[in-house]
Design an enzyme around this catalytic site. Structure first.
Site, PDB file in Angstrom:
ATOM      1  N   GLU A  24      13.509 -60.368 -31.155  1.00  0.00           N
ATOM      2  CA  GLU A  24      14.754 -59.593 -31.154  1.00  0.00           C
ATOM      3  C   GLU A  24      14.463 -58.118 -31.396  1.00  0.00           C
ATOM      4  O   GLU A  24      15.008 -57.240 -30.727  1.00  0.00           O
ATOM      5  CB  GLU A  24      15.706 -60.088 -32.253  1.00  0.00           C
ATOM      6  CG  GLU A  24      16.252 -61.474 -32.028  1.00  0.00           C
ATOM      7  CD  GLU A  24      17.255 -61.865 -33.114  1.00  0.00           C
ATOM      8  OE1 GLU A  24      18.067 -61.025 -33.529  1.00  0.00           O
ATOM      9  OE2 GLU A  24      17.213 -63.027 -33.556  1.00  0.00           O
ATOM     10  N   HIS A  54      21.973 -61.939 -29.675  1.00  0.00           N
ATOM     11  CA  HIS A  54      22.213 -63.301 -30.149  1.00  0.00           C
ATOM     12  C   HIS A  54      20.879 -64.047 -30.172  1.00  0.00           C
ATOM     13  O   HIS A  54      20.099 -63.926 -29.219  1.00  0.00           O
ATOM     14  CB  HIS A  54      23.214 -64.006 -29.228  1.00  0.00           C
ATOM     15  CG  HIS A  54      23.588 -65.368 -29.706  1.00  0.00           C
ATOM     16  ND1 HIS A  54      24.516 -65.563 -30.710  1.00  0.00           N
ATOM     17  CD2 HIS A  54      23.131 -66.595 -29.359  1.00  0.00           C
ATOM     18  CE1 HIS A  54      24.620 -66.868 -30.947  1.00  0.00           C
ATOM     19  NE2 HIS A  54      23.789 -67.512 -30.140  1.00  0.00           N
ATOM     20  N   ASP A  61      29.969 -64.286 -27.995  1.00  0.00           N
ATOM     21  CA  ASP A  61      28.717 -64.531 -27.263  1.00  0.00           C
ATOM     22  C   ASP A  61      28.892 -64.687 -25.757  1.00  0.00           C
ATOM     23  O   ASP A  61      28.073 -65.309 -25.096  1.00  0.00           O
ATOM     24  CB  ASP A  61      27.979 -65.754 -27.831  1.00  0.00           C
ATOM     25  CG  ASP A  61      27.705 -65.583 -29.311  1.00  0.00           C
ATOM     26  OD1 ASP A  61      27.435 -64.444 -29.728  1.00  0.00           O
ATOM     27  OD2 ASP A  61      27.787 -66.576 -30.049  1.00  0.00           O
ATOM     28  N   LYS A  81      32.168 -60.208 -37.624  1.00  0.00           N
ATOM     29  CA  LYS A  81      33.628 -60.199 -37.433  1.00  0.00           C
ATOM     30  C   LYS A  81      33.974 -60.046 -35.965  1.00  0.00           C
ATOM     31  O   LYS A  81      33.196 -59.502 -35.178  1.00  0.00           O
ATOM     32  CB  LYS A  81      34.247 -59.035 -38.225  1.00  0.00           C
ATOM     33  CG  LYS A  81      34.057 -59.171 -39.722  1.00  0.00           C
ATOM     34  CD  LYS A  81      34.930 -60.276 -40.270  1.00  0.00           C
ATOM     35  CE  LYS A  81      34.665 -60.493 -41.747  1.00  0.00           C
ATOM     36  NZ  LYS A  81      35.410 -61.612 -42.296  1.00  0.00           N
ATOM     37  N   ASN A  88      25.517 -56.598 -27.873  1.00  0.00           N
ATOM     38  CA  ASN A  88      25.246 -57.520 -28.980  1.00  0.00           C
ATOM     39  C   ASN A  88      23.918 -58.217 -28.746  1.00  0.00           C
ATOM     40  O   ASN A  88      23.453 -58.330 -27.614  1.00  0.00           O
ATOM     41  CB  ASN A  88      26.369 -58.567 -29.079  1.00  0.00           C
ATOM     42  CG  ASN A  88      26.209 -59.471 -30.289  1.00  0.00           C
ATOM     43  OD1 ASN A  88      25.800 -59.018 -31.366  1.00  0.00           O
ATOM     44  ND2 ASN A  88      26.494 -60.750 -30.138  1.00  0.00           N
ATOM     45  N   ILE A  91      35.671 -58.538 -32.734  1.00  0.00           N
ATOM     46  CA  ILE A  91      35.975 -57.178 -32.288  1.00  0.00           C
ATOM     47  C   ILE A  91      37.418 -57.153 -31.787  1.00  0.00           C
ATOM     48  O   ILE A  91      37.825 -58.014 -31.002  1.00  0.00           O
ATOM     49  CB  ILE A  91      35.017 -56.766 -31.140  1.00  0.00           C
ATOM     50  CG1 ILE A  91      33.555 -56.793 -31.621  1.00  0.00           C
ATOM     51  CG2 ILE A  91      35.365 -55.400 -30.581  1.00  0.00           C
ATOM     52  CD1 ILE A  91      33.239 -55.812 -32.707  1.00  0.00           C
ATOM     53  N   ASN A 122      17.534 -55.685 -37.281  1.00  0.00           N
ATOM     54  CA  ASN A 122      17.615 -55.204 -35.897  1.00  0.00           C
ATOM     55  C   ASN A 122      18.015 -53.731 -35.840  1.00  0.00           C
ATOM     56  O   ASN A 122      17.528 -52.981 -34.998  1.00  0.00           O
ATOM     57  CB  ASN A 122      18.600 -56.059 -35.090  1.00  0.00           C
ATOM     58  CG  ASN A 122      17.950 -57.324 -34.558  1.00  0.00           C
ATOM     59  OD1 ASN A 122      17.116 -57.269 -33.656  1.00  0.00           O
ATOM     60  ND2 ASN A 122      18.302 -58.459 -35.139  1.00  0.00           N
TER      61      ASN A 122
HETATM   62  C1  GRF Z   1      20.038 -61.713 -35.732  1.00  0.00           C
HETATM   63  O1  GRF Z   1      19.414 -62.954 -35.635  1.00  0.00           O
HETATM   64  C2  GRF Z   1      20.943 -61.466 -34.560  1.00  0.00           C
HETATM   65  O2  GRF Z   1      20.500 -62.069 -33.382  1.00  0.00           O
HETATM   66  C3  GRF Z   1      22.227 -62.105 -34.993  1.00  0.00           C
HETATM   67  O3  GRF Z   1      22.310 -61.859 -36.378  1.00  0.00           O
HETATM   68  C4  GRF Z   1      21.009 -61.668 -36.910  1.00  0.00           C
HETATM   69  C5  GRF Z   1      21.012 -60.339 -37.611  1.00  0.00           C
HETATM   70  O4  GRF Z   1      19.838 -60.113 -38.324  1.00  0.00           O
HETATM   71  N1  GRF Z   1      23.357 -61.623 -34.228  1.00  0.00           N
HETATM   72  P1  GRF Z   1      19.555 -58.679 -38.946  1.00  0.00           P
HETATM   73  O5  GRF Z   1      20.735 -58.365 -39.843  1.00  0.00           O
HETATM   74  O6  GRF Z   1      19.423 -57.707 -37.819  1.00  0.00           O
HETATM   75  O7  GRF Z   1      18.289 -58.820 -39.738  1.00  0.00           O
END
Ligand code: GRF
Length: 198
Positions: free
Chosen positions: A179, A109, A150, A91, A107, A93, A14
């Protein structure tokens, strides 16, 4: 331009998608640094390759949870960071960071929150639970970070169908693709005023 810091514990795909969006002009923001609690995280290498500062900071390197919380805030403020982008950061925050960056911590999710969120709901656990519950739809959520896992205001979601023959892995891959699109797109919408943080 908004100056971005990333917090990541793992692969950082991401983070990469956001770096690429900045590079390609689809996200008008400036990536500045990445902090990982995990010295082996591939996300650190992605940051180095992109030419931004990469830092390993953890409870261990800082001495305590409280010291980590304070050191992170100091580092972010010294670098005049505007937004803190959590991307697979495993972790909790700390209260100082939450307060210093209230409303400016985001964030992602891998489910349609509030469904399948909370403690223990990370990685493959999320997709296993979605399939076990017989859900027909899953997806990804971008939200503001609050003190609880979350929770915090939902800013955007993307839906994906859950197929009859999905495994947690196949569903995870389909969600992850969304994502990558959704995170940069949502940040750009905040920048352009299409999504309001107020
Ligand atoms: C993703 O699925 C995100 O939604 C979650 O952790 C994963 C991270 O994947 N919070 P990456 O490290 O970005 O590949």
């Amino acid at each position: 331009m908004k100056r971005l810091a990333f917090l990541a514990s793992g692969g950082g795909s991401n983070v990469q998608a956001i770096l690429d969006a900045c590079q390609g002009g689809r996200l008008q923001a400036e990536p500045v640094l990445l902090i990982s609690n995990n010295s082996d995280a591939y996300a650190l290498q992605r940051a180095e390759q992109a030419g931004i500062q990469s830092l390993h900071m953890s409870q261990k390197t800082c001495g305590s949870f409280e010291a980590l919380d304070q050191d992170m805030v100091t580092c972010l403020q010294e670098n005049t960071i505007d937004w803190v982008i959590l991307a697979g950061y495993m972790k909790k925050i700390g209260p100082r960071l939450l307060q210093a960056y209230a409303g400016r911590l985001f964030n992602i999710h891998p489910s349609l929150l509030p469904k399948f969120g909370g403690q223990g709901m990370y990685g493959m656990n999320v997709h296993k639970a979605v399939i076990a519950a017989g859900e027909k739809e899953s997806g990804a959520t971008i939200h503001c970070v609050s003190g609880e896992y979350d929770q915090g205001r939902i800013l955007a979601q993307a839906q994906v169908a859950v197929l009859d023959d999905d495994t947690p892995e196949s569903l995870a891959a389909r969600v992850l693709k969304e994502e990558h699109r959704l995170y940069a797109e949502t940040l750009q919408k905040i920048i352009s005023g299409k999504i309001s943080l107020a």
